[in-house]
Structure formats: C-alpha cells, structure tokens
Motif scaffolding. Structure first.
Motif, PDB file in Angstrom:
ATOM      1  N   THR A  43      -5.890   3.008  -4.230  1.00 27.19           N
ATOM      2  CA  THR A  43      -5.499   2.695  -5.431  1.00 27.19           C
ATOM      3  C   THR A  43      -4.597   4.053  -5.844  1.00 27.19           C
ATOM      4  OG1 THR A  43      -6.920   1.140  -6.286  1.00 27.19           O
ATOM      5  CG2 THR A  43      -5.465   2.239  -7.980  1.00 27.19           C
ATOM      6  N   ASP A 158      -1.849  -4.128  -5.342  1.00 22.66           N
ATOM      7  CA  ASP A 158      -3.375  -3.703  -5.569  1.00 22.66           C
ATOM      8  C   ASP A 158      -4.365  -4.817  -5.640  1.00 22.66           C
ATOM      9  OD1 ASP A 158      -5.386  -1.968  -5.539  1.00 22.66           O
ATOM     10  OD2 ASP A 158      -4.714  -1.011  -7.414  1.00 22.66           O
ATOM     11  N   GLU A 159      -5.148  -5.146  -4.410  1.00 22.46           N
ATOM     12  CA  GLU A 159      -5.892  -6.319  -4.364  1.00 22.46           C
ATOM     13  C   GLU A 159      -5.547  -7.197  -5.260  1.00 22.46           C
ATOM     14  OE1 GLU A 159      -9.950  -5.221  -4.238  1.00 22.46           O
ATOM     15  OE2 GLU A 159      -9.548  -3.056  -3.767  1.00 22.46           O
TER      16      GLU A 159
HETATM   17 MG   LIG Z   1      -8.544   0.318  -6.348  1.00 21.54          MG
END
Ligand SMILES: [Mg+2]
Ligand SMILES: Nc1ncnc2c1ncn2[C@@H]1O[C@H](COP(=O)(O)OP(=O)(O)OP(=O)(O)O)[C@@H](O)[C@H]1O
Lengths: 366, 263
Positions: A43, A158-159
């Motif tokens: 991240t 992000d995911e």
């Molecule tokens: Mg993360």
C-alpha cells in the motif's frame, strides 16, 4: 521507455523502512501485480505512486518525468481504494462523472463519457442509485468506472477484491482481465493472495519486508523461484537442504544430506563453473513434479528414493500424499485422480518409491 | 419468571412517567395559564387570547424580542462559520490543546464566563456594553457546540473518500466544496440551529454582558417577574417554547445524531 519507473525508492515511518530501496519498471499496457504478505509495504508503494506519500529517497518517474512535485490531483493516475471510497451523497452517475467534472470537461462530453463508462462496467440501469443501495460487487464496479472514465495512464488497485466472497471474487477477476484488455490501461494491482496474482497478472513483483524479492511472469515465478521466500510464498513446494557437488553448464549435481546425490537443472544465472562446489542452499520441488510408484514408475527416473506413505489427503481432483523419506524428510507428492479409482492406489503405511525428473525443481542459493 | 419481569417492567414505567411528569407538568401549566382569563396565575377562570393581544402591543417586549432575534441570528451565523472551521481543524490536526480550548467554554460555569467576559469587554477592550458585546459573548459560549457536532460527523466518515476526491483530480479546495462540505452540511445546519436556540434563551451570560441600554427576551421576562407574574409572561414563554421546540425538531430532522448530545 517504461511507463512507470520506480528508482531506489525508500519510505520510512519513524525508523522503520516500510519500503526499502525498491526499484521497479512497469511497461505501458501491463497488468502488474505487487504481491506479498501483510505489512510488506504494498500500500505504501501505491500511495507513493498516487502522490499521498512522498518517497524519503529515490525517484518515481511517469513517462520519464519525475512526479515529486506533482500533487495527487495533477497525476494522470487513478486509485481504486479497498473500501471503494465512493461519494455517498452522489448517485452512481455523479460518482463516475466526478473526475470529468474536475477536469472541467464540456457538459455534453461528460454526459457521453459517463454513459459509455456506465455501459462498460454494466451499471447503466443503476445510474440514478446511491452507493448505499448497491451490492458490494456493484460498488466495486462504480469505483472501477470512476477510476477509468478519464482514461488515466495508470490505474492503481489496492486489494480491490478482498471484501468480496469467493464466487463474486472469481467473477470480478475475469471481469478485471477483460476490462484491462478492453481499455488498455496499465494496471498496478496489489494483493496478498498468490492465486489471484498468478491468475491475473502479466508480471508479478513479490515483496517481503519492504523489499522486492523477484519480478517475473507468473509461470516463471512459480516454476523458477529465486529465493526461499518466493518459493515458499507462491504455491506449495518441498524444500530440502542441499549442497552443490558440481555446477556444470547442462546440469547441477547436488548432495542432499542423508538422502544422497541428485541431479538438478542448471542454476539460473550461473555460467559453467560459476557456482563453487560446496555452496550451500536448498533444493525446492513442486508436489506435482514428484512422481510416486510402488517400484517401477519412479525408479526409471534419475532421482528416486524409497519412502513410506504417512498421510494422504483426497481432494477430489487430486490426492496429496505425504511421503516419509529415509533421512526423515517429509515430501509432498500430488497425483491427479484422472483415472478412475486412482485415489485408492496407495494407502497410509505403504512402502513406495518417489522420484522426479532430472530437469525438475530448482536449487536456491542460500 | 415472566411475572417477575413484568412487575419490574411496570415499576420502570411508573418511575419513567413520574420523571416525565416532573419535567413537563410545569411547562404544561405555563402554557395552560397563558390562556387564563384572570390577572393572577392562581386559579382557572376561563379561556381567552387576551394575554397574547397584550403581548403584541407591549412595546418593550417587542423591542426585546427584536433584539433577541437579531442577536440570535447574527451570533448563530458567526458561530456556525467559526464552529465549523474549528470542528474541521480539530478533526484534521488532532491537537489535544485545540480541542481543549474549543471545548472549555462549553463546560465552564456560565456565571464565570459571564463575569470574565464582562471584565474583558470593559477593562481590556474598553467596549460599551450593548448588542455587540452580547453577540460576542454568545459566539464565545456556543462555538464549542457547533464544533463538536461537526467533528463527530467527520469522525464517522471514511477518510479515503477525501483522498479519492484528490485522486479524481480535485484540489484541496474543490475537495472541500464538492465532498467535505456537502457531507457535513446537515451537521453544520443542525449545529447552527442549536447555537440559535442557545442564544435566544440565554439569561446568565446575557445578563452580565448586556449593559443598561439593551434588553433581550429572557432579561425582559425576568424584570417583569420581579414586579408581578401576569399571564403575559406565560404567553411570551409559550411562544418562546414553541420556537425552541420547532428548532429542535428541525435540527433532529436534518441530523438525527444531534439529539444525542447534551445541550
Ligand atoms: Mg495494504
Ligand atoms: N502511516 C503510517 N504510520 C506508521 N507506520 C505505517 C504507516 N503506514 C504503514 N505503516 C507501516 O508500514 C508497513 C507497510 O505498510 P503497508 O500498508 O504498505 O503494508 P501492506 O503491504 O499494504 O499490508 P496489507 O496487506 O496488510 O495491506 C507496515 O508495517 C505498517 O505498519
């Protein structure tokens, strides 16, 4: 020239280096994935590309231009946040139109492109709904639409699938692949799920503790991991301590303590005689590369050893056998159950012979 | 077992009713006697609108009401702007000292605040007491209320929404205009309404900072009571009560969470 160039970037929080001297180069049109366990700095890298964090040292170049002085709103980069981060007071159409409005596009242009994007993410019938009236998968698609509507150079995800259930997740994976192919935008995708990374990506960077361990295509990463961490993190693998006897051009001979000598494929990046004999490391081989037989089958292979079945796990399509070897090692072998009755062949306690081809597995330098 | 629980439930109901009766009966009596056709509040004689008529022709009372409205409007408007800014700052910078400074006037005993403002206006600012000093005083004690309401609504929001706006090409100012402000607007309005009601019925602080020339509705009612409690007082109280109630209902409609705070 690569689209995005990350050069020796380090980012600290206090004394702790969350991202430690990372260099990556991402080509235009790529589906690039950052893969690694929780807390490895994925991240943090995305946030530096988006402009929410600045690197402590190193450079991030987009189209060869340093981004250091460009605030987030001026970067031709969009993020799909894990929580989707939709604007709750705006309808789906208004959410998607927002980047166009901020770019001060002409009203008829905004309308046209919003409609196109709504079609693209299959939400045309939900245009006037508010985000809290949508399912998780639909919210996800709004976030994607909002990120893609102004044709960014780079899309950061992000995911994005972490919050979806298994079935929806698989559906969205397929959708992401076709969407990326369709719009041709470069994706930088973050996940800690190795199966997802393997299924989606053109290339994957495996990260560990703020560093990049290996960057490769999925098949290379799976077949030829270059470190114990990567071998272990991606899929299942049998790992045994090993010592080099001879590293020649065509092959490598290794000694496995308590087991004997095996022949392995040449070590990547090592020219003839480049790896000293006696060098220590590990030999790693995937369960599906290990053959198992009563006497005949496996014995024909160059590397073969007797063992005893200690455990078996019937999984429908395959059966996983855990075989105990003479030196105390437990080796996992995976056999497809394609032939009827295949699962019944070996029982716990059977004495078997396991083996693998001389060109299977990899030697990992310690 | 069930019977036991039932009996305890009954007891709770009775207790609750008693408490509510204690709270609301006096108010109800004030309202009822505003329609009493008698000079005294002692016994019920008959229904009349007379006292409302008297009220509408009471020059002093009307002037006081006008002052109150002007003060409440001006101070709540200023408070809303300043309190919103304070609330956003408290949320963004998370400085303990900032929160402390904004919140102190809320917790401070009113009498203390009244006295210190009086001394401050007279001795330090050399201000002639009047409308301006009352407005300044009201802003001081109500800023904290608006700030808490705004900060609480911000604290309940997903921070990534604001980052998403930046990500979509909005400068910090446009992020505020298109995202932050619309999202906190209900709280801002509710906070403003709260500041308005706080201002219109404040007595203690107004008493200290009003000086001699200016009177507000609460001050005027107080000085009338000193002479005699006529139903005119009931009438004006009833109207004030109605206004306050209307504002509370409005505030709770706009932001339901507001009613969870003490006022
Ligand atoms: Mg993360
Ligand atoms: N704002 C911050 N302040 C202090 N430490 C931070 C901050 N952000 C991240 N870290 C630390 O930096 C490291 C990397 O964080 P990061 O969020 O990049 O991990 P990640 O790879 O995205 O993990 P996950 O898969 O759990 O999301 C973590 O150890 C985290 O605790």
């Amino acid at each position: 020239m690569a689209l995005l160039e990350i050069k020796n970037v380090t980012r600290r929080f206090g004394d702790f280096a969350a991202v430690d001297n990372v260099s990556l180069s991402i080509e235009a049109g790529e589906f690039f994935t950052l893969l690694g366990p929780s807390g490895c700095g994925k991240t943090t890298i995305l946030r530096m590309i988006a402009g929410f964090y600045l690197p402590d040292s190193g450079q991030i170049l987009l189209d060869g231009k340093d981004l250091a002085d460009t605030p987030p709103e001026k970067r031709p980069v969009r993020t799909v946040f894990q929580s989707y981060a939709l604007f709750p007071h705006m309808t789906v159409a208004q959410n998607i139109a927002f980047p166009l409005k901020m770019a001060r596009c002409a009203p008829q242009d905004i309308q046209k492109r919003t409609r196109e994007t709504l079609e693209q993410v299959r939400l045309a019938d939900k245009a006037e709904h508010y985000p809290n009236e949508l399912s998780g998968g639909q919210q996800q698609r709004v976030a994607l639409g909002r990120a893609l509507v102004s044709h960014p150079r780079l899309l950061l995800l992000d995911e994005p699938l972490a919050a979806l259930d298994a079935k929806l997740r698989e559906e969205m994976q397929l959708e992401l692949i076709s969407l990326q192919r369709e719009v041709g935008v470069t994706f930088v995708f973050v996940t800690h799920a190795q199966d997802e990374a393997l299924a989606l990506s053109h290339r994957i960077a495996v990260m560990n503790r703020g560093r990049v361990e290996q960057v490769d295509e999925p098949s290379k990463l799976y077949g030829f991991p270059q470190s114990r961490f990567v071998a272990d993190f991606i899929g299942h693998i049998n790992m045994m301590d090993a010592q080099v006897i001879e590293a020649a051009h065509g092959h490598t001979r290794l000694a496995i303590p308590g087991l004997g000598e095996i022949t392995a494929p040449p070590v990547a990046g090592v020219t003839a005689g480049g790896l000293a004999s006696g060098a220590k490391g590990a030999f790693a081989i995937r369960p599906e590369q290990v053959r198992i037989g009563i006497h005949g089958e496996a014995a024909e292979l160059k590397n073969h050893f007797p063992g005893e079945v200690r455990n078996l796990l019937y999984r429908g399509d395959v059966t996983v056998y855990k075989v105990h070897l003479a030196n105390g090692l437990m080796v996992e072998a995976l056999l497809p159950n394609s032939a009827p009755g295949r699962a019944e062949i070996f029982e716990v306690g059977d004495t078997v012979s396991i083996g693998w081809r001389h060109d299977a597995g990899v030697f990992l330098h310690a | 077992m069930r019977k036991e629980a039932g009996r305890r439930g009954m007891g709770l109901w009775v207790a609750a009713l008693a408490v509510y009766a204690f709270l609301y009966l006096p108010l109800l009596i004030v309202v009822i006697y505003s329609f009493n056709d008698s000079r005294l509040n002692a016994e019920w004689v008959g229904f009349t609108w007379h006292w409302y008529d008297v009220l509408l022709h009471d020059e002093d009372m009307l002037a006081a009401a006008g002052n109150s409205l002007l003060i409440a409007l001006t101070s709540s408007l200023m408070t809303t702007i300043l309190g919103t800014m304070a609330g956003i700052a408290m949320h963004r910078y998370r400085l303990k000292a900032l929160t402390f400074m904004v919140m102190t006037p809320v917790a401070m005993p009113e009498i203390l605040l009244g006295v210190s403002l009086l001394l401050f206006f007279i001795q330090i600012l050399n201000l002639t007491l009047g409308m301006v000093s009352i407005i300044l005083a009201h802003i001081t004690f109500s800023i904290g209320f608006v700030a808490i309401v705004v900060r609480t609504s911000l604290a309940g929001m997903d921070e990534s929404i604001f980052e998403a706006a930046r990500d979509c090409g909005a400068s910090p100012w446009r992020t505020f205009r298109h995202i932050t402000f619309p999202l906190i607007l209900p709280s801002v309005v509710a906070g403003g309404l709260m500041a308005f009601t706080l201002s219109i019925d404040d007595f203690v602080i107004t008493f200290f900072t009003a000086g001699v020339g200016v009177s507000t509705l609460p001050l005027r009612i107080y000085s009338m009571i000193k002479i005699a409690v006529t139903p005119e007082v009931n009438a004006v109280s009833t109207l004030l009560m109605l206004l306050t109630l209307a504002l509370i209902v409005l505030a709770s409609r706009i932001a339901p969470s507001v009613l969870r705070f003490k006022t």
